[in-house]
Design a protein around this motif. Structure first.
Motif, PDB file in Angstrom:
ATOM      1  N   VAL A   1       0.846  -1.172   0.000  1.00 11.11           N
ATOM      2  CA  VAL A   1       0.000   0.000   0.000  1.00 11.11           C
ATOM      3  C   VAL A   1       0.893   1.237   0.000  1.00 11.11           C
ATOM      4  CG1 VAL A   1      -1.669   1.332   1.336  1.00 11.11           C
ATOM      5  CG2 VAL A   1      -1.878  -1.141   1.196  1.00 11.11           C
ATOM      6  N   CYS A   2       0.587   2.170  -0.865  1.00 14.09           N
ATOM      7  CA  CYS A   2       1.327   3.434  -0.938  1.00 14.09           C
ATOM      8  C   CYS A   2       1.023   4.259   0.311  1.00 14.09           C
ATOM      9  CB  CYS A   2       0.917   4.193  -2.190  1.00 14.09           C
ATOM     10  SG  CYS A   2       1.753   5.768  -2.345  1.00 14.09           S
ATOM     11  N   GLU A   3       2.059   4.728   0.980  1.00 13.32           N
ATOM     12  CA  GLU A   3       1.876   5.528   2.189  1.00 13.32           C
ATOM     13  C   GLU A   3       2.198   6.996   1.952  1.00 13.32           C
ATOM     14  OE1 GLU A   3       4.014   3.633   5.354  1.00 13.32           O
ATOM     15  OE2 GLU A   3       2.709   1.884   5.305  1.00 13.32           O
ATOM     16  N   TYR A   4       2.222   7.399   0.693  1.00 11.85           N
ATOM     17  CA  TYR A   4       2.479   8.786   0.329  1.00 11.85           C
ATOM     18  C   TYR A   4       1.561   9.147  -0.825  1.00 11.85           C
ATOM     19  CZ  TYR A   4       5.054  13.017  -0.904  1.00 11.85           C
ATOM     20  OH  TYR A   4       5.397  14.314  -1.165  1.00 11.85           O
ATOM     21  N   LEU A   5       0.806  10.221  -0.679  1.00 14.82           N
ATOM     22  CA  LEU A   5      -0.166  10.596  -1.701  1.00 14.82           C
ATOM     23  C   LEU A   5      -0.101  12.097  -1.953  1.00 14.82           C
ATOM     24  CD1 LEU A   5      -2.548   9.664  -3.484  1.00 14.82           C
ATOM     25  CD2 LEU A   5      -4.039  10.132  -1.529  1.00 14.82           C
ATOM     26  N   HIS A   6       0.000  12.453  -3.222  1.00 16.91           N
ATOM     27  CA  HIS A   6      -0.010  13.860  -3.622  1.00 16.91           C
ATOM     28  C   HIS A   6      -1.419  14.200  -4.089  1.00 16.91           C
ATOM     29  CE1 HIS A   6       2.108  17.459  -5.430  1.00 16.91           C
ATOM     30  NE2 HIS A   6       0.835  17.623  -5.715  1.00 16.91           N
ATOM     31  N   MET A   7      -2.070  15.118  -3.355  1.00 20.55           N
ATOM     32  CA  MET A   7      -3.447  15.539  -3.667  1.00 20.55           C
ATOM     33  C   MET A   7      -3.499  17.064  -3.719  1.00 20.55           C
ATOM     34  SD  MET A   7      -6.008  13.074  -3.618  1.00 20.55           S
ATOM     35  CE  MET A   7      -7.362  14.045  -2.998  1.00 20.55           C
ATOM     36  N   PRO A   8      -3.337  17.673  -4.899  1.00 20.63           N
ATOM     37  CA  PRO A   8      -3.372  19.133  -4.970  1.00 20.63           C
ATOM     38  C   PRO A   8      -4.722  19.693  -4.539  1.00 20.63           C
ATOM     39  CG  PRO A   8      -2.700  18.160  -7.065  1.00 20.63           C
ATOM     40  CD  PRO A   8      -3.133  17.046  -6.172  1.00 20.63           C
ATOM     41  N   ALA A   9      -4.706  20.608  -3.593  1.00 20.54           N
ATOM     42  CA  ALA A   9      -5.941  21.245  -3.151  1.00 20.54           C
ATOM     43  C   ALA A   9      -6.208  22.510  -3.958  1.00 20.54           C
ATOM     44  CB  ALA A   9      -5.859  21.597  -1.664  1.00 20.54           C
ATOM     45  N   TYR A  36      -8.767   8.414   3.024  1.00 20.08           N
ATOM     46  CA  TYR A  36      -7.420   7.849   2.842  1.00 20.08           C
ATOM     47  C   TYR A  36      -6.743   7.615   4.187  1.00 20.08           C
ATOM     48  CZ  TYR A  36      -7.860   9.080  -2.103  1.00 20.08           C
ATOM     49  OH  TYR A  36      -8.282   9.192  -3.401  1.00 20.08           O
ATOM     50  N   ARG A  37      -6.886   8.553   5.102  1.00 22.07           N
ATOM     51  CA  ARG A  37      -6.235   8.414   6.415  1.00 22.07           C
ATOM     52  C   ARG A  37      -6.884   7.319   7.256  1.00 22.07           C
ATOM     53  NH1 ARG A  37      -4.553  14.619   7.308  1.00 22.07           N
ATOM     54  NH2 ARG A  37      -2.481  14.368   6.397  1.00 22.07           N
ATOM     55  N   THR A  38      -8.159   7.072   7.048  1.00 23.44           N
ATOM     56  CA  THR A  38      -8.823   5.964   7.736  1.00 23.44           C
ATOM     57  C   THR A  38      -8.311   4.631   7.189  1.00 23.44           C
ATOM     58  OG1 THR A  38     -10.800   7.270   8.177  1.00 23.44           O
ATOM     59  CG2 THR A  38     -11.056   4.872   8.212  1.00 23.44           C
ATOM     60  N   ALA A  39      -8.169   4.557   5.875  1.00 23.63           N
ATOM     61  CA  ALA A  39      -7.707   3.316   5.234  1.00 23.63           C
ATOM     62  C   ALA A  39      -6.226   3.057   5.488  1.00 23.63           C
ATOM     63  CB  ALA A  39      -7.973   3.376   3.735  1.00 23.63           C
ATOM     64  N   VAL A  40      -5.428   4.114   5.495  1.00 23.54           N
ATOM     65  CA  VAL A  40      -3.979   3.991   5.685  1.00 23.54           C
ATOM     66  C   VAL A  40      -3.551   5.050   6.708  1.00 23.54           C
ATOM     67  CG1 VAL A  40      -1.726   3.976   4.536  1.00 23.54           C
ATOM     68  CG2 VAL A  40      -3.781   3.301   3.254  1.00 23.54           C
ATOM     69  N   PRO A  41      -3.638   4.730   8.001  1.00 29.08           N
ATOM     70  CA  PRO A  41      -3.367   5.725   9.044  1.00 29.08           C
ATOM     71  C   PRO A  41      -1.981   6.372   8.962  1.00 29.08           C
ATOM     72  CG  PRO A  41      -4.414   3.796   9.989  1.00 29.08           C
ATOM     73  CD  PRO A  41      -4.086   3.457   8.554  1.00 29.08           C
ATOM     74  N   GLU A  42      -0.994   5.669   8.417  1.00 26.66           N
ATOM     75  CA  GLU A  42       0.365   6.203   8.345  1.00 26.66           C
ATOM     76  C   GLU A  42       0.606   7.059   7.108  1.00 26.66           C
ATOM     77  OE1 GLU A  42      -0.128   2.718   7.926  1.00 26.66           O
ATOM     78  OE2 GLU A  42      -0.397   2.446  10.064  1.00 26.66           O
ATOM     79  N   ILE A  43      -0.412   7.265   6.297  1.00 25.15           N
ATOM     80  CA  ILE A  43      -0.228   7.959   5.030  1.00 25.15           C
ATOM     81  C   ILE A  43       0.278   9.383   5.232  1.00 25.15           C
ATOM     82  CG2 ILE A  43      -2.560   8.919   4.766  1.00 25.15           C
ATOM     83  CD1 ILE A  43      -2.356   7.927   1.789  1.00 25.15           C
ATOM     84  N   SER A  44       1.192   9.798   4.377  1.00 27.62           N
ATOM     85  CA  SER A  44       1.693  11.171   4.352  1.00 27.62           C
ATOM     86  C   SER A  44       1.069  11.858   3.143  1.00 27.62           C
ATOM     87  CB  SER A  44       3.215  11.186   4.212  1.00 27.62           C
ATOM     88  OG  SER A  44       3.810  10.627   5.354  1.00 27.62           O
ATOM     89  N   MET A  45       0.597  13.074   3.355  1.00 29.28           N
ATOM     90  CA  MET A  45      -0.075  13.826   2.298  1.00 29.28           C
ATOM     91  C   MET A  45       0.823  14.948   1.797  1.00 29.28           C
ATOM     92  SD  MET A  45      -2.893  12.186   2.216  1.00 29.28           S
ATOM     93  CE  MET A  45      -3.566  13.167   0.909  1.00 29.28           C
ATOM     94  N   ALA A  46       0.828  15.115   0.493  1.00 30.42           N
ATOM     95  CA  ALA A  46       1.481  16.254  -0.143  1.00 30.42           C
ATOM     96  C   ALA A  46       0.431  16.957  -0.987  1.00 30.42           C
ATOM     97  CB  ALA A  46       2.638  15.796  -1.016  1.00 30.42           C
TER      98      ALA A  46
END
Length: 102
Positions: A1-9, A36-46
């Motif tokens: 599972v990818c723990e880093y996600l780029h989501m432009p706001a 996303y944070r519920t599914a992958v609590p360790e996820i880092s957002m960019a």
């Protein structure tokens, strides 16, 4: 599972997002991030934010700052929107994205 996600706001203001011709609203963005944070609590957002967009008000800017506090991005690209200026001869330039003069 990818723990880093780029989501432009782009902006935290629905009014500004609409003027940018974005097809989502602030709350939808927040809801996606929460999913996303519920599914992958360790996820880092960019993400990416544009500030000073043509017609952006202080209220719009405050909504963007509030979004940043809520999302807690790990990495963030911030772009200042150049809305006006002058060229080397001193001629006033027109920002074609908003049709105003400096």
């Amino acid at each position: 599972v990818c723990e880093y996600l780029h989501m432009p706001a782009q902006s935290g203001s629905d009014r500004t997002l609409k003027r940018m011709n974005r097809h989502y609203e602030r709350q939808h963005y927040i809801d996606l991030i929460q999913q996303y944070r519920t599914a992958v609590p360790e996820i880092s957002m960019a993400g990416d934010i544009i500030v000073g967009y043509c017609g952006e008000t202080e209220e719009d800017f405050e909504k963007t700052k509030d979004l940043l506090r809520k999302i807690r991005f790990k990495n963030l690209s911030q772009v200042g929107h150049v809305a006006s200026g002058s060229n080397s001869t001193g001629e006033t330039l027109v920002n074609k994205s908003c049709g105003t003069r400096a």
